[in-house]
Design a protein around this motif. Structure first.
Motif, PDB file in Angstrom:
ATOM      1  N   ALA A  19      57.463 -14.105  11.135  1.00 56.59           N
ATOM      2  CA  ALA A  19      56.951 -12.839  11.725  1.00 56.59           C
ATOM      3  C   ALA A  19      57.104 -11.915  10.679  1.00 56.59           C
ATOM      4  O   ALA A  19      57.471 -11.422   9.671  1.00 56.59           O
ATOM      5  CB  ALA A  19      57.995 -12.925  12.937  1.00 56.59           C
ATOM      6  N   GLY A  20      56.139 -11.244  11.288  1.00 55.86           N
ATOM      7  CA  GLY A  20      55.770  -9.844  10.302  1.00 55.86           C
ATOM      8  C   GLY A  20      56.906  -8.906  10.226  1.00 55.86           C
ATOM      9  O   GLY A  20      57.788  -8.232   9.172  1.00 55.86           O
ATOM     10  N   ASP A  21      58.282  -9.282  11.173  1.00 56.68           N
ATOM     11  CA  ASP A  21      59.672  -8.718  11.256  1.00 56.68           C
ATOM     12  C   ASP A  21      60.467  -8.982  10.478  1.00 56.68           C
ATOM     13  O   ASP A  21      61.655  -8.986   9.892  1.00 56.68           O
ATOM     14  CB  ASP A  21      60.560  -8.229  12.266  1.00 56.68           C
ATOM     15  N   ARG A  22      60.252 -10.669   9.317  1.00 61.64           N
ATOM     16  CA  ARG A  22      60.839 -11.388   8.627  1.00 61.64           C
ATOM     17  C   ARG A  22      61.611 -12.337   9.652  1.00 61.64           C
ATOM     18  O   ARG A  22      62.195 -13.133   9.009  1.00 61.64           O
ATOM     19  CB  ARG A  22      61.322 -11.260   7.364  1.00 61.64           C
ATOM     20  N   SER A  23      61.701 -12.392  10.242  1.00 62.66           N
ATOM     21  CA  SER A  23      62.223 -13.046  11.460  1.00 62.66           C
ATOM     22  C   SER A  23      61.665 -14.253  11.932  1.00 62.66           C
ATOM     23  O   SER A  23      60.812 -14.702  11.242  1.00 62.66           O
ATOM     24  CB  SER A  23      62.965 -13.035  13.240  1.00 62.66           C
ATOM     25  N   LEU A  24      62.247 -15.498  12.180  1.00 63.97           N
ATOM     26  CA  LEU A  24      61.650 -16.964  11.791  1.00 63.97           C
ATOM     27  C   LEU A  24      61.613 -17.841  13.528  1.00 63.97           C
ATOM     28  O   LEU A  24      62.676 -17.940  13.752  1.00 63.97           O
ATOM     29  CB  LEU A  24      62.723 -18.232  11.086  1.00 63.97           C
ATOM     30  N   ASN A  25      60.535 -18.053  13.346  1.00 63.57           N
ATOM     31  CA  ASN A  25      60.254 -19.011  14.620  1.00 63.57           C
ATOM     32  C   ASN A  25      60.263 -19.967  14.211  1.00 63.57           C
ATOM     33  O   ASN A  25      59.192 -21.111  14.004  1.00 63.57           O
ATOM     34  CB  ASN A  25      58.426 -18.122  14.894  1.00 63.57           C
ATOM     35  N   PHE A  26      60.756 -21.248  14.911  1.00 63.02           N
ATOM     36  CA  PHE A  26      60.521 -22.708  15.368  1.00 63.02           C
ATOM     37  C   PHE A  26      59.974 -22.963  15.920  1.00 63.02           C
ATOM     38  O   PHE A  26      60.894 -24.737  15.826  1.00 63.02           O
ATOM     39  CB  PHE A  26      62.400 -22.860  14.942  1.00 63.02           C
ATOM     40  N   ASP A  27      59.832 -22.290  17.383  1.00 62.88           N
ATOM     41  CA  ASP A  27      59.123 -23.375  18.312  1.00 62.88           C
ATOM     42  C   ASP A  27      58.107 -24.301  17.448  1.00 62.88           C
ATOM     43  O   ASP A  27      57.882 -25.506  18.359  1.00 62.88           O
ATOM     44  CB  ASP A  27      58.566 -22.438  18.991  1.00 62.88           C
ATOM     45  N   ARG A  28      57.322 -24.490  17.016  1.00 61.45           N
ATOM     46  CA  ARG A  28      56.369 -25.528  16.875  1.00 61.45           C
ATOM     47  C   ARG A  28      56.725 -26.105  15.230  1.00 61.45           C
ATOM     48  O   ARG A  28      56.514 -27.586  15.040  1.00 61.45           O
ATOM     49  CB  ARG A  28      55.110 -24.769  15.904  1.00 61.45           C
ATOM     50  N   ALA A  29      57.995 -26.188  14.845  1.00 59.37           N
ATOM     51  CA  ALA A  29      58.664 -26.890  14.055  1.00 59.37           C
ATOM     52  C   ALA A  29      59.556 -28.409  14.072  1.00 59.37           C
ATOM     53  O   ALA A  29      59.850 -28.280  15.213  1.00 59.37           O
ATOM     54  CB  ALA A  29      59.647 -25.885  13.306  1.00 59.37           C
ATOM     55  N   GLU A  30      58.833 -29.461  13.682  1.00 56.47           N
ATOM     56  CA  GLU A  30      59.487 -30.789  14.104  1.00 56.47           C
ATOM     57  C   GLU A  30      60.753 -30.537  13.535  1.00 56.47           C
ATOM     58  O   GLU A  30      60.820 -30.257  12.015  1.00 56.47           O
ATOM     59  CB  GLU A  30      58.548 -31.471  13.537  1.00 56.47           C
ATOM     60  N   THR A  31      61.733 -31.883  13.891  1.00 53.13           N
ATOM     61  CA  THR A  31      62.605 -31.912  13.310  1.00 53.13           C
ATOM     62  C   THR A  31      62.972 -32.903  12.255  1.00 53.13           C
ATOM     63  O   THR A  31      62.111 -34.108  12.194  1.00 53.13           O
ATOM     64  CB  THR A  31      64.243 -32.254  14.222  1.00 53.13           C
ATOM     65  N   LYS A  32      63.647 -32.762  11.212  1.00 57.06           N
ATOM     66  CA  LYS A  32      63.885 -34.377  10.193  1.00 57.06           C
ATOM     67  C   LYS A  32      64.985 -33.922   9.420  1.00 57.06           C
ATOM     68  O   LYS A  32      65.789 -33.726   9.605  1.00 57.06           O
ATOM     69  CB  LYS A  32      62.557 -33.924   8.926  1.00 57.06           C
ATOM     70  N   ILE A  33      65.619 -35.041   8.670  1.00 59.03           N
ATOM     71  CA  ILE A  33      66.212 -35.717   8.028  1.00 59.03           C
ATOM     72  C   ILE A  33      66.372 -34.600   7.317  1.00 59.03           C
ATOM     73  O   ILE A  33      66.316 -34.602   6.073  1.00 59.03           O
ATOM     74  CB  ILE A  33      66.559 -36.880   7.853  1.00 59.03           C
ATOM     75  N   SER A  34      67.910 -33.614   6.745  1.00 60.52           N
ATOM     76  CA  SER A  34      67.317 -32.431   5.485  1.00 60.52           C
ATOM     77  C   SER A  34      67.362 -33.388   4.283  1.00 60.52           C
ATOM     78  O   SER A  34      68.335 -34.774   4.206  1.00 60.52           O
ATOM     79  CB  SER A  34      69.027 -32.418   5.424  1.00 60.52           C
ATOM     80  N   GLN A  35      67.083 -32.815   3.236  1.00 63.54           N
ATOM     81  CA  GLN A  35      66.392 -33.667   1.800  1.00 63.54           C
ATOM     82  C   GLN A  35      67.726 -33.870   1.020  1.00 63.54           C
ATOM     83  O   GLN A  35      68.142 -35.710   1.085  1.00 63.54           O
ATOM     84  CB  GLN A  35      65.710 -32.647   1.012  1.00 63.54           C
ATOM     85  N   PHE A  36      68.393 -33.335   0.850  1.00 61.88           N
ATOM     86  CA  PHE A  36      70.304 -33.527   0.553  1.00 61.88           C
ATOM     87  C   PHE A  36      70.720 -34.359   1.633  1.00 61.88           C
ATOM     88  O   PHE A  36      71.085 -34.923   0.601  1.00 61.88           O
ATOM     89  CB  PHE A  36      70.338 -31.963   0.779  1.00 61.88           C
ATOM     90  N   ASP A  37      70.740 -35.050   2.393  1.00 63.97           N
ATOM     91  CA  ASP A  37      71.595 -35.978   2.710  1.00 63.97           C
ATOM     92  C   ASP A  37      70.629 -37.221   3.084  1.00 63.97           C
ATOM     93  O   ASP A  37      71.359 -37.970   2.894  1.00 63.97           O
ATOM     94  CB  ASP A  37      70.842 -35.891   4.468  1.00 63.97           C
ATOM     95  N   LEU A  38      69.435 -37.330   2.328  1.00 63.62           N
ATOM     96  CA  LEU A  38      68.912 -38.471   1.989  1.00 63.62           C
ATOM     97  C   LEU A  38      69.269 -38.833   1.048  1.00 63.62           C
ATOM     98  O   LEU A  38      69.836 -40.140   0.357  1.00 63.62           O
ATOM     99  CB  LEU A  38      67.287 -38.501   1.872  1.00 63.62           C
ATOM    100  N   ASN A  39      70.381 -38.225  -0.029  1.00 68.73           N
ATOM    101  CA  ASN A  39      70.526 -38.904  -1.462  1.00 68.73           C
ATOM    102  C   ASN A  39      71.745 -39.000  -1.038  1.00 68.73           C
ATOM    103  O   ASN A  39      71.963 -39.996  -1.460  1.00 68.73           O
ATOM    104  CB  ASN A  39      71.126 -37.057  -2.204  1.00 68.73           C
ATOM    105  N   ALA A  40      72.896 -38.520   0.064  1.00 71.47           N
ATOM    106  CA  ALA A  40      73.886 -38.908   0.681  1.00 71.47           C
ATOM    107  C   ALA A  40      73.910 -40.906   0.797  1.00 71.47           C
ATOM    108  O   ALA A  40      74.481 -41.654   0.735  1.00 71.47           O
ATOM    109  CB  ALA A  40      74.526 -38.487   1.427  1.00 71.47           C
ATOM    110  N   VAL A  41      72.458 -40.344   2.480  1.00 72.71           N
ATOM    111  CA  VAL A  41      72.302 -42.194   2.560  1.00 72.71           C
ATOM    112  C   VAL A  41      71.527 -43.541   1.479  1.00 72.71           C
ATOM    113  O   VAL A  41      72.506 -44.148   1.183  1.00 72.71           O
ATOM    114  CB  VAL A  41      71.574 -42.001   3.472  1.00 72.71           C
TER     115      VAL A  41
END
Length: 254
Positions: A19-41
Motif C-alpha cells: 500500500a501507499g503507506d508501505r503496509s502489506l496486504n496479504f488478502d490475495r496471497a496464496e500460501t506456499k512452502i518457504s523456499q529455504f525449507d525446501l532445501n532442508a526437505v
C-alpha cells in the motif's frame, strides 16, 4: 536413520500488495512452502536414501488446512506428515513456533531434525536453533553439507574465510543453508502418490503446547522505503562519460 524436516507455509511474494503507506496486504496471497525449507526437505531425502525414513513437520494456524500444500510437501519425498495446528500459532514468533515443533518432535522421536536457514517471511533464523536448545541436543546452523557416518553425521559449514568440518553425534538438530542443494521438482507420479501418504493432525493440547509470555512482540511489518530516482543521464561512450558513470556508481555503492 529417521529424519524430521521442518517447514513453514509463507505467503507467495508476488501476490503481496504494498500500500501507499508501505503496509502489506496479504488478502490475495496464496500460501506456499518457504523456499529455504525446501532445501532442508531435499537434504533429508538425500541423506535418508533408500533405507531411511523422512517425516515432514509443521506448526501453524488455519493455513495448515491447505490440502495442496500438504500434497506438495509429501510429493517431495517425506513418507509421512505431522501438523501441529492451533489458532494461537497463526502469527507465532520464533520462540512459540520452536516450542510447538520441539514438543511434536519429542512425540515422534528421530535421529536428525533439519530446518532451513530461515523462513521466507520473517527470516529470523532462530527457530531451528531454538528447537535444538529446547530439546537439549547438539545444534548447528550454516550447514552446507551433511554426510552420514557411524553413530552420527559429518557436517560442513562454509564460513567467511574457511570451511569448518564437524563430527556431530545423533540425535541432533541442523539448520541448512540454501546452497546445500537444488530442490528437485516433484514428478507426476510423486504428486499422485502424495495423497496416499499418512497425515497426522495434532492440536496444541495433543503435544502439550501452551503459549507463554513473549519477551518481544511483532508490532508492524513494512515494505522498505523506496529511494527516489536520481535521474542522472550520461550520454556517449567516451572515456570521460565512462569515468563519470564509474564515479556515480562508486558513490552509490559507498
Amino acid at each position: 536413520m529417521k529424519i524430521i524436516t521442518c517447514y513453514k507455509l509463507v505467503p507467495e511474494e508476488q501476490d503481496i500488495v504494498v500500500a501507499g503507506d508501505r503496509s502489506l496486504n496479504f488478502d490475495r496471497a496464496e500460501t506456499k512452502i518457504s523456499q529455504f525449507d525446501l532445501n532442508a526437505v531435499e537434504a533429508g531425502v538425500q541423506l535418508a536414501g533408500e533405507g531411511g525414513e523422512v517425516i515432514a513437520l509443521s506448526a501453524g494456524g488455519k493455513a495448515l488446512d491447505n490440502t495442496k500444500a500438504r500434497k506438495d510437501i509429501l510429493s517431495r519425498g517425506p513418507q509421512a506428515l505431522y501438523l501441529v495446528q492451533d489458532a494461537q500459532l497463526e502469527q507465532a514468533l520464533p520462540y512459540q513456533t520452536a516450542r510447538a515443533l520441539a514438543a511434536a518432535a519429542s512425540k515422534i522421536e528421530f535421529d536428525l531434525l533439519l530446518c532451513g536457514e530461515g523462513s521466507g517471511d520473517l527470516y529470523a533464523q532462530q527457530v531451528g536453533l531454538l528447537v535444538g536448545e529446547l530439546l537439549k541436543l547438539p545444534t548447528l546452523n550454516a550447514v552446507s553439507r551433511i554426510t552420514a557416518i557411524d553413530g552420527g553425521v559429518l557436517v560442513e559449514r562454509t564460513l567467511e574465510d574457511e570451511i569448518e568440518v564437524i563430527e556431530v553425534p545423533l540425535p541432533a538438530v541442523l539448520c541448512v543453508t540454501s546452497d546445500i542443494n537444488t530442490p528437485k521438482i516433484p514428478t507426476m507420479k510423486a504428486i499422485l502418490g502424495a495423497g496416499k501418504k499418512p497425515v497426522t493432525l495434532w492440536s496444541a493440547a495433543d503435544v502439550g503446547w501452551a503459549p507463554v509470555a513473549e519477551q518481544v512482540r511483532l508490532a508492524k511489518v513494512y515494505a522498505p522505503e523506496q529511494t527516489d530516482r536520481k535521474r542522472v543521464m550520461i550520454e556517449g561512450d567516451s572515456p570521460e562519460a565512462i569515468s563519470a558513470l564509474a564515479e556515480h556508481l562508486r558513490k552509490a555503492l559507498n
